[in-house]
Scaffold this motif. Sequence first.
Motif, PDB file in Angstrom:
ATOM      1  N   TYR A 121       1.690  -6.652   5.754  1.00  0.00           N
ATOM      2  CA  TYR A 121       1.639  -5.523   4.835  1.00  0.00           C
ATOM      3  C   TYR A 121       2.982  -4.835   4.758  1.00  0.00           C
ATOM      4  CZ  TYR A 121       1.392  -2.637   9.027  1.00  0.00           C
ATOM      5  OH  TYR A 121       1.675  -2.044  10.227  1.00  0.00           O
ATOM      6  N   THR A 161       0.827  -1.195   0.000  1.00  0.00           N
ATOM      7  CA  THR A 161       0.000   0.000   0.000  1.00  0.00           C
ATOM      8  C   THR A 161       0.865   1.250   0.000  1.00  0.00           C
ATOM      9  OG1 THR A 161      -1.657   1.272   1.240  1.00  0.00           O
ATOM     10  CG2 THR A 161      -0.173  -0.132   2.524  1.00  0.00           C
ATOM     11  N   LYS A 184      -4.142  -0.109   6.717  1.00  0.00           N
ATOM     12  CA  LYS A 184      -3.429  -1.328   7.094  1.00  0.00           C
ATOM     13  C   LYS A 184      -4.368  -2.292   7.816  1.00  0.00           C
ATOM     14  CE  LYS A 184       0.817   1.366   7.486  1.00  0.00           C
ATOM     15  NZ  LYS A 184       1.812   1.975   8.390  1.00  0.00           N
ATOM     16  N   THR A 240       4.387  -0.844   3.393  1.00  0.00           N
ATOM     17  CA  THR A 240       4.029   0.479   2.892  1.00  0.00           C
ATOM     18  C   THR A 240       5.076   0.952   1.892  1.00  0.00           C
ATOM     19  OG1 THR A 240       2.959   1.014   5.002  1.00  0.00           O
ATOM     20  CG2 THR A 240       3.508   2.853   3.544  1.00  0.00           C
ATOM     21  N   LYS A 241       4.632   1.387   0.712  1.00  0.00           N
ATOM     22  CA  LYS A 241       5.552   1.907  -0.302  1.00  0.00           C
ATOM     23  C   LYS A 241       6.076   3.273   0.133  1.00  0.00           C
ATOM     24  CE  LYS A 241       2.742  -0.142  -4.006  1.00  0.00           C
ATOM     25  NZ  LYS A 241       1.924   0.190  -5.191  1.00  0.00           N
ATOM     26  N   ARG A 277      -0.472   3.957   1.093  1.00  0.00           N
ATOM     27  CA  ARG A 277      -1.170   4.760   2.090  1.00  0.00           C
ATOM     28  C   ARG A 277      -0.544   4.550   3.465  1.00  0.00           C
ATOM     29  NH1 ARG A 277      -6.844   2.310  -0.142  1.00  0.00           N
ATOM     30  NH2 ARG A 277      -6.571   2.967  -2.294  1.00  0.00           N
ATOM     31  N   ASP A 278      -0.427   5.647   4.198  1.00  0.00           N
ATOM     32  CA  ASP A 278       0.229   5.578   5.501  1.00  0.00           C
ATOM     33  C   ASP A 278      -0.734   5.394   6.668  1.00  0.00           C
ATOM     34  OD1 ASP A 278       2.881   5.754   4.761  1.00  0.00           O
ATOM     35  OD2 ASP A 278       2.819   7.922   4.604  1.00  0.00           O
TER      36      ASP A 278
END
Length: 226
Positions: free
Chosen positions: A98, A79, A87, A100-101, A81-82
């Motif tokens: 997960y 994802t 998540k 995070t990018k 998204r933060d």
Amino acid sequence: MRLLLIEDDLALQQNLYKHLIDANYLVDVASDGQTGLFQGQEYPYDAAIIDIGLPIIDGISVIKALRENDISFPILVLTARDSWQDKVSGLDAGADDYLTKPFQTEELFARLNALIRRSAGQASPLITNGELTLNTKSLQVEVNNQAIKLSSSEYKLLEYMMLHLDEVTSKAKLTEHIYDQDFDLDSNVIEVFIRRLRKKLDPTGEYGFIETLRGHGYKLKRLDVK
């Protein structure tokens, strides 16, 4: 190990594909949720990497649909998204972990390997069966503390069998997990690799690691350390 990668960012998709192939995985890719969901329902995978922000069908919906169809392979969510809500949504939908990018590929490999191991009941990268050990991180194989050199396909076959100790697996299923979708499932290549593994791992027949069950397939026997 056979993976499903669902990612619509083509640059990232191709980058991950290359790194995963170089790391000895077999990888099928999809660029939208609809195609990825179809593949996840139709083919046997050992794990999936799924982006949340997918076109046509979003990643959360893909995960929910897979779990509703009793498809249980581990899922790692990607994802951009933060927010913690995104998540949590992924995990609640049925994902197992997960990232995070942006992320480091080394972390992705570590998390992915851990998911696959845990799904097979293995907590450590070092899998031991009697005098046979396999390290899923370093890809090293040893018998009685002696390193054994295997080809890429031989390693993939042994790794799958080590993660499924005492399970009888057909030639067709083994082929599906180490070759792409276009490979001839009637090929005798699995017999050839089984013969090579026996010769390399147990040339004198002392350990009897691999059993043949005629008409059913093969299994790697669970053995105690001597």
